[in-house]
Motif scaffolding. Structure first.
Motif, mmCIF file in Angstrom:
data_model
loop_
_atom_site.group_PDB
_atom_site.id
_atom_site.type_symbol
_atom_site.label_atom_id
_atom_site.label_comp_id
_atom_site.label_asym_id
_atom_site.label_seq_id
_atom_site.Cartn_x
_atom_site.Cartn_y
_atom_site.Cartn_z
ATOM 1 N N ALA A 140 38.105 -30.730 -57.858
ATOM 2 C CA ALA A 140 37.924 -31.202 -56.482
ATOM 3 C C ALA A 140 37.430 -30.067 -55.586
ATOM 4 N N SER A 141 38.005 -28.886 -55.763
ATOM 5 C CA SER A 141 37.587 -27.729 -54.952
ATOM 6 C C SER A 141 36.134 -27.367 -55.232
ATOM 7 N N GLY A 142 35.774 -27.361 -56.509
ATOM 8 C CA GLY A 142 34.396 -27.031 -56.869
ATOM 9 C C GLY A 142 33.405 -28.047 -56.335
ATOM 10 N N ALA A 143 33.744 -29.323 -56.455
ATOM 11 C CA ALA A 143 32.852 -30.378 -55.962
ATOM 12 C C ALA A 143 32.735 -30.325 -54.443
ATOM 13 N N ALA A 144 33.837 -29.983 -53.778
ATOM 14 C CA ALA A 144 33.812 -29.883 -52.314
ATOM 15 C C ALA A 144 32.896 -28.754 -51.857
ATOM 16 N N GLU A 145 32.921 -27.637 -52.579
ATOM 17 C CA GLU A 145 32.044 -26.517 -52.239
ATOM 18 C C GLU A 145 30.576 -26.903 -52.410
ATOM 19 N N LYS A 146 30.280 -27.598 -53.498
ATOM 20 C CA LYS A 146 28.899 -28.034 -53.722
ATOM 21 C C LYS A 146 28.446 -29.006 -52.636
ATOM 22 N N LEU A 147 29.348 -29.896 -52.238
ATOM 23 C CA LEU A 147 29.015 -30.845 -51.178
ATOM 24 C C LEU A 147 28.722 -30.108 -49.876
ATOM 25 N N ALA A 161 31.128 -31.052 -38.106
ATOM 26 C CA ALA A 161 30.826 -32.345 -38.733
ATOM 27 C C ALA A 161 30.823 -32.231 -40.251
ATOM 28 N N ILE A 162 30.313 -31.112 -40.754
ATOM 29 C CA ILE A 162 30.265 -30.904 -42.205
ATOM 30 C C ILE A 162 31.676 -30.747 -42.768
ATOM 31 N N VAL A 170 36.910 -35.503 -49.862
ATOM 32 C CA VAL A 170 37.938 -34.950 -50.746
ATOM 33 C C VAL A 170 39.152 -35.886 -50.790
ATOM 34 N N SER A 171 39.538 -36.432 -49.646
ATOM 35 C CA SER A 171 40.659 -37.382 -49.632
ATOM 36 C C SER A 171 40.340 -38.615 -50.472
#
Length: 412
Positions: A140-147, A161-162, A170-171
């Motif tokens: 989740a942390s990795g995907a959030a960083e990519k997003l 906003a980002i 993430v939620s």
């Protein structure tokens, strides 16, 4: 390397909606002061429960907000209306009251309208028993960083906003991961649960047709509409039935019933009499509107005219009942695509369950056995009668469009 690049490009081309457009729409859509209290009233009962280092109500609020924004975006708006919020709440109910939704994929992005198999509130209240595993948390942390990187690279909004969009998504991932984990009888989410959650969110954002979100709400509102249960109680005089059974619509049904062979395997009692069963339900709805408890033979013409007027209001041609060429075209258009039969069967069971719950009468369907066949017939009529390409097979999207139209009809 070249193969992976080609596959990536093919995936982008296959997307129904581009990520950059969706994320921009999500950022631009805003929750008004009028809508916010409605969201709070839904989630406040979970404010005493903790999940994933926050109050469960906080995660649920983000979940509802993001899907409200998404539905608004799909309808080309940047302000959230009550229907958008309702669709988001119905989506949450879908995930928490049913199972097997994790089979959603890019190849099959439509929501299967399965009947409820558990109490959604109790399911949500059990989430504090679910812990987020290290593997799932790391993913989740990795995907959030990519997003975040993607959003910043394309300058889709301010820093605030980002961050806000990242937190909301993430939620969504964490909740969906927990839903999958809990549904499969485990207490700690694994990396595979996150992968499922990530894929489900991606499918919903980029592939699931807009009408699917609206159809969830439409089905619930149809089944819980008191007009429908009142209509089931309307009786027909024998003379009325005789007139309808000798009508042009009935004769056309009998003459061209062979075209319904495939759909009849799924809904035999409804599909063999699509026209007359539809007219009976429309007549019952007309009777409710007029305050009648029984439809007599001498009221046949006026009631049928009134029934037809329901269809006019939702732009469905009444020629479907009396023009042979239109009837043949309609019947031919009801050849189902593979899988549609099973999805319709599940949809009917969902309607049945909601009808029983809304009436509070466990014997309701036993007392009014003809209601579901008539609803099914009318849905088929609406699905086939509004197809833009009548020669193509009946699709899941056609049926969902019919649900939306039937809901409109009931609220006219």
């Amino acid at each position: 390397m070249a193969k992976h690049v080609i596959e990536f490009v093919q995936e982008i081309l296959a997307l129904a909606r581009k990520p950059i457009d969706v994320y921009r729409g999500l950022i631009q859509a805003h929750i008004s002061a009028e809508i916010a209290p409605h969201i709070d009233s839904v989630v406040e009962r979970y404010s005493d429960h903790e999940f994933a280092e926050l109050k469960l109500s906080h995660h649920l609020k983000r979940f509802i907000e993001i899907w409200s924004r998404h539905v608004a975006y799909l309808n080309y708006r940047d302000s959230i209306d009550i229907p958008d919020l309702t669709a988001a709440i119905d989506l949450l109910d879908y995930f928490t009251s049913t199972t097997k939704w994790w089979a959603l994929s890019r190849d099959e992005p439509g929501l299967v309208l399965r009947p409820a198999s558990r109490d959604p509130r109790n399911f949500l209240k059990s989430l504090p028993l679910i812990s987020i595993g290290q593997g799932a948390s790391g993913r989740a942390s990795g995907a959030a960083e990519k997003l975040s990187g993607f959003l910043k690279e394309h300058r889709l909004g301010s820093t605030e906003a980002i961050i806000d969009l990242r937190q909301h998504i993430v939620s969504v991932w964490l909740l969906l991961s927990a839903f999958v984990c809990k549904s499969q009888g485990r207490s700690t989410t694994e990396e595979e649960d996150f992968e499922v959650a990530y894929d489900i969110a991606r499918v919903l954002f980029f592939y699931t047709p807009p009408e699917d979100f609206l159809a969830l709400t439409a089905l619930r509102q149809i089944a819980t509409n008191p007009t429908l249960s009142k209509a089931a109680e309307i009786n027909f005089a024998r003379g009325f039935d005789r007139k309808l059974d000798s009508s042009l619509a009935a004769r056309l049904e009998r003459s061209h019933g062979e075209y319904l062979a495939n759909i009849a395997k799924v809904t035999p009692s409804a599909s063999r009499n699509i026209l007359t069963n539809s007219l009976r339900l429309l007549a019952q709805l007309q009777a409710v509107k007029l305050g009648m408890s029984r439809i007599e033979a001498d009221e046949y013409e006026s009631v049928i005219v009134g029934a037809m007027s329901f269809l006019d209001k939702i732009d469905v041609p009444s020629a479907l009942f009396h023009e042979q060429s239109k009837v043949v075209e309609l019947f031919k258009s009801l050849q189902p695509e593979e899988g549609v039969e099973e999805k319709m069967a599940l949809m009917r069971r969902r309607i049945e369950g909601l009808l029983v719950d809304s009436t509070g009468n466990r014997d309701f369907l036993l007392q009014f056995t003809k209601l579901i066949p008539r609803i099914t017939a009318l849905l088929l009529l609406l699905a086939g009668g509004t197809k833009t390409q009548p020669r193509e097979r009946l699709t899941d999207s056609d049926v969902k469009r019919a649900l939306i139209l039937l809901n409109r009809l009931l609220n006219e």
